[in-house]
Design a protein around this motif. Sequence first.
Motif, PDB file in Angstrom:
ATOM      1  N   MET A   1      46.970  53.663 -13.727  1.00  0.00           N
ATOM      2  CA  MET A   1      45.910  53.155 -14.581  1.00  0.00           C
ATOM      3  C   MET A   1      46.482  52.539 -15.851  1.00  0.00           C
ATOM      4  O   MET A   1      46.102  51.469 -16.252  1.00  0.00           O
ATOM      5  CB  MET A   1      44.928  54.288 -14.903  1.00  0.00           C
ATOM      6  N   ALA A   2      47.428  53.239 -16.478  1.00  0.00           N
ATOM      7  CA  ALA A   2      48.015  52.727 -17.710  1.00  0.00           C
ATOM      8  C   ALA A   2      48.755  51.421 -17.446  1.00  0.00           C
ATOM      9  O   ALA A   2      48.775  50.539 -18.301  1.00  0.00           O
ATOM     10  CB  ALA A   2      48.931  53.763 -18.336  1.00  0.00           C
ATOM     11  N   ASP A   3      49.367  51.310 -16.269  1.00  0.00           N
ATOM     12  CA  ASP A   3      50.078  50.068 -15.944  1.00  0.00           C
ATOM     13  C   ASP A   3      49.120  48.891 -15.950  1.00  0.00           C
ATOM     14  O   ASP A   3      49.430  47.830 -16.488  1.00  0.00           O
ATOM     15  CB  ASP A   3      50.764  50.177 -14.581  1.00  0.00           C
ATOM     16  N   TYR A   4      47.942  49.070 -15.350  1.00  0.00           N
ATOM     17  CA  TYR A   4      46.933  48.008 -15.328  1.00  0.00           C
ATOM     18  C   TYR A   4      46.503  47.665 -16.743  1.00  0.00           C
ATOM     19  O   TYR A   4      46.414  46.487 -17.111  1.00  0.00           O
ATOM     20  CB  TYR A   4      45.729  48.426 -14.483  1.00  0.00           C
ATOM     21  N   ALA A   5      46.255  48.677 -17.544  1.00  0.00           N
ATOM     22  CA  ALA A   5      45.824  48.449 -18.923  1.00  0.00           C
ATOM     23  C   ALA A   5      46.917  47.745 -19.720  1.00  0.00           C
ATOM     24  O   ALA A   5      46.634  46.804 -20.484  1.00  0.00           O
ATOM     25  CB  ALA A   5      45.442  49.774 -19.588  1.00  0.00           C
ATOM     26  N   GLN A   6      48.160  48.172 -19.549  1.00  0.00           N
ATOM     27  CA  GLN A   6      49.265  47.534 -20.267  1.00  0.00           C
ATOM     28  C   GLN A   6      49.423  46.078 -19.860  1.00  0.00           C
ATOM     29  O   GLN A   6      49.613  45.206 -20.711  1.00  0.00           O
ATOM     30  CB  GLN A   6      50.563  48.301 -20.039  1.00  0.00           C
ATOM     31  N   LEU A  43      48.862  48.414 -27.493  1.00  0.00           N
ATOM     32  CA  LEU A  43      50.000  48.573 -26.588  1.00  0.00           C
ATOM     33  C   LEU A  43      50.927  49.693 -27.052  1.00  0.00           C
ATOM     34  O   LEU A  43      51.412  50.484 -26.246  1.00  0.00           O
ATOM     35  CB  LEU A  43      50.785  47.262 -26.470  1.00  0.00           C
ATOM     36  N   SER A  44      51.152  49.774 -28.342  1.00  0.00           N
ATOM     37  CA  SER A  44      52.010  50.828 -28.892  1.00  0.00           C
ATOM     38  C   SER A  44      51.392  52.208 -28.656  1.00  0.00           C
ATOM     39  O   SER A  44      52.087  53.144 -28.225  1.00  0.00           O
ATOM     40  CB  SER A  44      52.225  50.591 -30.387  1.00  0.00           C
ATOM     41  N   CYS A  49      51.054  57.312 -25.578  1.00  0.00           N
ATOM     42  CA  CYS A  49      50.273  58.209 -24.721  1.00  0.00           C
ATOM     43  C   CYS A  49      50.987  58.431 -23.394  1.00  0.00           C
ATOM     44  O   CYS A  49      51.068  59.568 -22.912  1.00  0.00           O
ATOM     45  CB  CYS A  49      48.871  57.648 -24.490  1.00  0.00           C
ATOM     46  N   ASP A  50      51.515  57.372 -22.820  1.00  0.00           N
ATOM     47  CA  ASP A  50      52.279  57.506 -21.572  1.00  0.00           C
ATOM     48  C   ASP A  50      53.508  58.383 -21.786  1.00  0.00           C
ATOM     49  O   ASP A  50      53.804  59.265 -20.981  1.00  0.00           O
ATOM     50  CB  ASP A  50      52.715  56.142 -21.048  1.00  0.00           C
ATOM     51  N   GLN A  51      54.219  58.148 -22.872  1.00  0.00           N
ATOM     52  CA  GLN A  51      55.449  58.889 -23.158  1.00  0.00           C
ATOM     53  C   GLN A  51      55.181  60.387 -23.286  1.00  0.00           C
ATOM     54  O   GLN A  51      55.959  61.208 -22.806  1.00  0.00           O
ATOM     55  CB  GLN A  51      56.074  58.357 -24.451  1.00  0.00           C
ATOM     56  N   TYR A  52      54.077  60.758 -23.925  1.00  0.00           N
ATOM     57  CA  TYR A  52      53.795  62.170 -24.186  1.00  0.00           C
ATOM     58  C   TYR A  52      52.768  62.776 -23.230  1.00  0.00           C
ATOM     59  O   TYR A  52      52.359  63.927 -23.399  1.00  0.00           O
ATOM     60  CB  TYR A  52      53.347  62.360 -25.639  1.00  0.00           C
ATOM     61  N   GLY A  53      52.334  62.020 -22.237  1.00  0.00           N
ATOM     62  CA  GLY A  53      51.404  62.557 -21.251  1.00  0.00           C
ATOM     63  C   GLY A  53      49.990  62.767 -21.771  1.00  0.00           C
ATOM     64  O   GLY A  53      49.270  63.634 -21.272  1.00  0.00           O
TER      65      GLY A  53
END
Length: 113
Positions: A1-6, A43-44, A49-53
């Motif tokens: 999901m985050a990949d799509y958003a990014q 984006l930051s 959020c991805d980095q820290y789950g």
Amino acid sequence: MADYAQVTLKHALAAVVAQLHSPQDAAVKAELIAQKQQLEAALSLLSQCDQYGVTSAANFTRLPAQLCNTPSSEYRIIEDCESDNPVDWCEVECLEQPLNHVRLGPGDVVIEC
């Protein structure tokens, strides 16, 4: 999901940057710069959020005003060592933090992933 958003945010950012390279009046250019800054911030944040789950299921808690009204009072994160006795507690050390401590104040937000 985050990949799509990014990917979506990166495409939007590229479009704004492309518009910035074409001639614009000052008001339009200022709006495009504001949009660019917002997209970069999004984006930051998404990357962190991805980095820290951190997901949408995370619990966000804003710390209340302090009960002790002194200039140097602060919140600390402790490990209770399975004890209700504060003598047994130890302060959590975080190597990536200055002085290896996390110091929190009123209004800071704690995120439980």
